[in-house]
Design a protein around this motif. Sequence first.
Motif, mmCIF file in Angstrom:
data_model
loop_
_atom_site.group_PDB
_atom_site.id
_atom_site.type_symbol
_atom_site.label_atom_id
_atom_site.label_comp_id
_atom_site.label_asym_id
_atom_site.label_seq_id
_atom_site.Cartn_x
_atom_site.Cartn_y
_atom_site.Cartn_z
ATOM 1 N N UNK A 1 -0.108 16.913 -13.810
ATOM 2 C CA UNK A 1 -0.583 16.399 -12.535
ATOM 3 C C UNK A 1 -1.454 17.389 -11.751
ATOM 4 N N UNK A 2 -1.643 18.605 -12.260
ATOM 5 C CA UNK A 2 -2.326 19.652 -11.487
ATOM 6 C C UNK A 2 -3.712 19.239 -11.035
ATOM 7 N N UNK A 3 -4.507 18.676 -11.945
ATOM 8 C CA UNK A 3 -5.902 18.350 -11.614
ATOM 9 C C UNK A 3 -6.235 16.886 -11.862
ATOM 10 N N UNK A 4 -5.233 16.042 -12.025
ATOM 11 C CA UNK A 4 -5.496 14.633 -12.290
ATOM 12 C C UNK A 4 -6.040 13.925 -11.049
ATOM 13 N N UNK A 5 -6.826 12.874 -11.289
ATOM 14 C CA UNK A 5 -7.544 12.204 -10.206
ATOM 15 C C UNK A 5 -6.985 10.801 -9.954
ATOM 16 N N UNK B 1 0.062 10.778 -4.958
ATOM 17 C CA UNK B 1 -1.268 10.253 -4.662
ATOM 18 C C UNK B 1 -2.071 11.161 -3.748
ATOM 19 N N UNK B 2 -1.406 11.901 -2.883
ATOM 20 C CA UNK B 2 -2.156 12.831 -2.030
ATOM 21 C C UNK B 2 -2.833 13.896 -2.885
ATOM 22 N N UNK B 3 -2.117 14.377 -3.909
ATOM 23 C CA UNK B 3 -2.711 15.357 -4.826
ATOM 24 C C UNK B 3 -3.855 14.729 -5.605
ATOM 25 N N UNK B 4 -3.648 13.492 -6.083
ATOM 26 C CA UNK B 4 -4.716 12.802 -6.805
ATOM 27 C C UNK B 4 -5.947 12.658 -5.915
ATOM 28 N N UNK C 1 0.828 -1.207 0.000
ATOM 29 C CA UNK C 1 0.000 0.000 0.000
ATOM 30 C C UNK C 1 0.863 1.258 0.000
ATOM 31 N N UNK C 2 1.940 1.219 0.757
ATOM 32 C CA UNK C 2 2.866 2.366 0.766
ATOM 33 C C UNK C 2 3.537 2.512 -0.594
ATOM 34 N N UNK C 3 3.903 1.362 -1.208
ATOM 35 C CA UNK C 3 4.538 1.415 -2.535
ATOM 36 C C UNK C 3 3.579 1.977 -3.580
ATOM 37 N N UNK C 4 2.311 1.558 -3.486
ATOM 38 C CA UNK C 4 1.317 2.084 -4.435
ATOM 39 C C UNK C 4 1.146 3.582 -4.240
ATOM 40 N N UNK C 5 1.064 4.018 -2.990
ATOM 41 C CA UNK C 5 0.875 5.444 -2.679
ATOM 42 C C UNK C 5 2.050 6.275 -3.166
ATOM 43 N N UNK C 6 3.261 5.690 -3.124
ATOM 44 C CA UNK C 6 4.476 6.438 -3.467
ATOM 45 C C UNK C 6 4.819 6.383 -4.948
ATOM 46 N N UNK C 7 3.997 5.721 -5.769
ATOM 47 C CA UNK C 7 4.290 5.669 -7.206
ATOM 48 C C UNK C 7 4.040 7.007 -7.896
ATOM 49 N N UNK C 8 3.371 7.912 -7.219
ATOM 50 C CA UNK C 8 3.089 9.230 -7.787
ATOM 51 C C UNK C 8 2.577 10.148 -6.698
#
Length: 278
Positions: free
Chosen positions: A222-226, A70-73, A61-68
């Motif tokens: 990445x500004x408004x990507x979900x 994700x907090x912004x998404x 889960x941490x690896x998935x979160x850190x692939x980009x």
Amino acid sequence: MILRKALRAALRALNLAGLLALVLIFAMPFVWMISTSLKTLPETMIFPPEWIPKSPVWQNYADAWNTGPFLRYFVNSVVIAVGILILQMLTIIPASYAFARYKFKGSNFLFGIVMVTLMIPAQLIFLPVYLELSAFKLLNTHLGLILPFASSAFGIFLLRQAFMQISDELLEAARLDQAAEWKIIIKIMVPMVKPVLVTFALFSFIAHWNDYFWPLVMTTNETARTLPLGIAKIREVEGVATWNILMAGNLILVAPILVVFFLSQRQIIKAFVYNGVK
């Protein structure tokens, strides 16, 4: 009498077996997603597959979160889904009330146009909408992802049908007390159709939370990507499909929907048995 009781017991058993089968059919993909998200990459390749991982790997889960980012998404998804829902409520409630309670010239024709829009796929009209928003410089913005869905034909139809079931006597009594129309809508109509509103809100939230097509079309950075676009980036690392990381990302995507569903399930059940006040 004994035969009748035995037949009823058999029917109950068959009904229960059928319900359990349906639960298994719908639950198995979700259980498989959770199982895969807790496996190592080699464990995802084992055949026959193992349902229970030998040693759960929470690091996925941490690896998935850190692939980009994700907090912004995640923040973008919340802002867009909630923003769309707020605008839809502001538009469908008065529109539904007008169609349900007022007979004006052309009302049936206008309602027919609203219903026709339900049959037009979004992919068919995305180009002119894209060009229009591009002319207003709304690409890569939250507003550009929210405005095209500021209203909902399905929501207008659903809410109109609920409003039509409310007794005319209630409205006449309110008007005799000199209540303004907006007070009638907010204090009488909306509370009485709350289950229907909550059900529509859930459908809207899920649809736009999971939307992939429109954010893909309207964003180039990445500004408004979900979140759905972020999950799509996890598919491969060094040419290998990392199914465990991908499933962990999918679970991150699904978790808010499950939370919203469990919080609103009582109102959803009420909506399905709602008959209004006669």
